[in-house]
Write an enzyme that holds these catalytic residues in place. Structure first.
Site, PDB file in Angstrom:
ATOM      1  N   ARG A  54     -46.193 -11.060  72.148  1.00  0.00           N
ATOM      2  CA  ARG A  54     -45.580  -9.667  72.326  1.00  0.00           C
ATOM      3  C   ARG A  54     -44.182  -9.835  72.373  1.00  0.00           C
ATOM      4  NH1 ARG A  54     -44.426  -7.688  76.778  1.00  0.00           N
ATOM      5  NH2 ARG A  54     -46.587  -8.461  77.873  1.00  0.00           N
ATOM      6  N   TYR A 109     -38.550  14.181  59.246  1.00  0.00           N
ATOM      7  CA  TYR A 109     -40.033  13.800  59.650  1.00  0.00           C
ATOM      8  C   TYR A 109     -40.512  14.637  61.025  1.00  0.00           C
ATOM      9  CZ  TYR A 109     -44.559  11.683  60.441  1.00  0.00           C
ATOM     10  OH  TYR A 109     -45.896  11.410  60.577  1.00  0.00           O
ATOM     11  N   ASP A 180     -33.097   6.927  58.493  1.00  0.00           N
ATOM     12  CA  ASP A 180     -34.386   6.846  58.174  1.00  0.00           C
ATOM     13  C   ASP A 180     -34.739   6.551  56.668  1.00  0.00           C
ATOM     14  OD1 ASP A 180     -37.074   7.181  57.339  1.00  0.00           O
ATOM     15  OD2 ASP A 180     -37.544   8.572  59.123  1.00  0.00           O
ATOM     16  N   LYS A 205     -45.375   3.817  54.116  1.00  0.00           N
ATOM     17  CA  LYS A 205     -45.378   4.589  53.178  1.00  0.00           C
ATOM     18  C   LYS A 205     -45.120   3.627  51.846  1.00  0.00           C
ATOM     19  CE  LYS A 205     -45.586   7.792  55.838  1.00  0.00           C
ATOM     20  NZ  LYS A 205     -44.635   8.647  56.768  1.00  0.00           N
TER      21      LYS A 205
HETATM   22  C1  LIG Z   1     -44.168   9.003  57.956  1.00  0.00           C
HETATM   23  C2  LIG Z   1     -42.793   8.943  58.371  1.00  0.00           C
HETATM   24  C3  LIG Z   1     -42.504   8.430  59.531  1.00  0.00           C
HETATM   25  C4  LIG Z   1     -43.454   7.990  60.772  1.00  0.00           C
HETATM   26  O1  LIG Z   1     -43.972   6.766  60.417  1.00  0.00           O
HETATM   27  P1  LIG Z   1     -45.381   6.526  60.887  1.00  0.00           P
HETATM   28  O2  LIG Z   1     -45.489   5.000  60.363  1.00  0.00           O
HETATM   29  O3  LIG Z   1     -46.424   7.434  60.344  1.00  0.00           O
HETATM   30  O4  LIG Z   1     -45.395   6.223  62.512  1.00  0.00           O
HETATM   31  C5  LIG Z   1     -41.047   8.657  59.774  1.00  0.00           C
HETATM   32  N1  LIG Z   1     -40.094   9.020  58.970  1.00  0.00           N
HETATM   33  C6  LIG Z   1     -40.569   9.435  57.714  1.00  0.00           C
HETATM   34  C7  LIG Z   1     -39.504   9.688  56.732  1.00  0.00           C
HETATM   35  C8  LIG Z   1     -41.883   9.377  57.384  1.00  0.00           C
HETATM   36  O5  LIG Z   1     -42.193   9.902  56.412  1.00  0.00           O
END
Ligand SMILES: *Cc1c(COP(=O)(O)O)cnc(C)c1O
Length: 383
Positions: A54, A109, A180, A205
């Protein structure tokens, strides 16, 4: 590691980074390291070795090294259990003071916005929602703020922020910036180069790219911020499993190829959709008339592979379009090899300013003519 971010192009780094040492007989891929604990005694961590998974494990290191290089960071990335675990860790960088101020895009998001509202309810944070592509509005909101979460292109509305201007203003105003970078990927833009403090990814993604992993990551050049984020990961237990990280590194190897194809498909489909009589609006930064076109052209490498689409017939028309697809998958998420689409407002938590009939299309790597034929027949069936 015997090379740095400037030695090779990003497409090469995605393939070459995070390999085991070149020794006769060495494996070319890192092993899937399955151990919850390590041989250790005496003061924990004093010898610099692993102690407990961890805290830290070799299962993360190859991916963290590769993503750090791809984002032009001096330090390795940190993987998290999910993109949202990464967002959540970044929000803990808010200073501990009576009414901290956080700036977020009004379209981002949706769970990142839900979590910001939770902060407002729990610690009394002031959340300022801005149109991230309106630079003067963003800079005004940064006055007196503590932390800004930035997306560009935004999910799902595909607005393009002026990253250079906004990040420079934030730096001058002493606002910590988190970008992000999920939609653009490190091959599309590197926000650390523009002055971002932290870059975060939903690795789920494009980076992993096959819709078989949920994973997140953060990248920063600031050792103090990195150690605070690592500490958060350790004590909150927001850690990634070894299989997920191994799959993400395997996915990363083909990122450049996948993205090249998906982006080319998206450019072609956006242009054709813009001509279709049963389309009310198409959004893609590649379109010359798109609000973000010029900015994306100077700031990004490519235009991403997400398209916004509003067909005729309102929300019912959008639902009918989704239902009428043979090839495109009706599903949430994005960035996989397969094309998918969904009407975003089917989520009650999606921003009310996202139109009811707005479809988010995640363009995959299939043959573009198959993708078009399917879209075209479903659109034609609407009238
Ligand atoms: C999907 C997404 C997230 C969240 O990610 P997870 O892996 O689903 O927790 C955050 N920011 C963006 C732009 C996303 O498309």
């Amino acid at each position: 590691m015997d090379f740095g971010p400037d030695d090779f192009s990003p497409a090469t780094l995605a393939v070459a980074a995070g390999r085991p040492e070149r020794q006769p007989g060495a494996a070319v891929n890192p092993p899937i390291a399955l151990s919850s604990t390590y041989v250790s005694q005496g003061e924990a961590g004093a010898d610099g070795n692993f102690v407990y998974t961890r805290w830290d494990t070799e299962a993360w290191h190859a991916f963290e090294e590769a993503l750090g290089l791809l984002e032009h960071a001096k330090l390795p990335a940190l993987v998290f259990a999910s993109g949202m675990a990464a967002v959540s860790a970044c929000y803990t960088l808010l200073p501990n003071k009576p009414r901290p101020v956080i700036v977020v895009p009004k379209h981002a998001y949706h769970a990142s916005l839900v979590l910001a509202d939770e902060l407002a309810a729990r610690v009394g944070a002031e959340v300022r929602r801005v149109a991230i592509d309106e630079t003067a509005e963003v800079i005004a909101a940064l006055e007196g703020a503590d932390l800004a979460l930035i997306e560009s292109p935004t999910n799902p509305m595909l607005e393009i922020a002026d990253l250079v201007e906004v990040l420079a203003a934030a730096r001058q105003l002493g606002v910590l910036t988190i970008v992000d970078n999920t939609f653009a990927t490190p091959l599309g833009q590197n926000p650390l180069d523009f002055g971002a403090d932290v870059v975060l990814h939903s690795v789920t993604k494009y980076l992993a790219g096959h819709s078989d992993v949920v994973l997140g990551a953060v990248v920063t050049n600031d050792a103090e911020l990195r150690s605070r984020l690592a500490q958060h990961r350790t004590v909150h237990g927001a850690i990634a499993g070894p299989f997920e990280v191994w799959l993400a590194l395997r996915g990363l190897r083909t990122l450049a190829l996948r993205l090249e194809r998906a982006q080319a498909n998206a450019v072609e489909l956006a242009a054709r959709l813009a001509q279709h009589p049963n389309v009310v609006e198409v959004r893609h930064p590649s379109l010359p008339g798109d609000k973000g076109h010029e900015r994306a052209s100077t700031q990004m490498n490519g235009y991403g592979a997400i398209i916004g689409l509003r067909p005729i017939g309102g929300a019912a028309g959008a639902d009918a379009l989704v239902a009428g697809m043979r090839l495109w998958l009706p599903a949430t998420s994005l960035g996989g090899v397969e094309s998918s689409l969904e009407r975003r407002r089917r989520f009650a938590s999606e921003s009310a300013t996202v139109p009811e009939d707005f479809l988010r299309l995640s363009v995959g790597i299939e043959d573009v003519e198959d993708l078009w034929q399917d879209l075209n027949q479903a659109l034609n069936a609407l009238s």
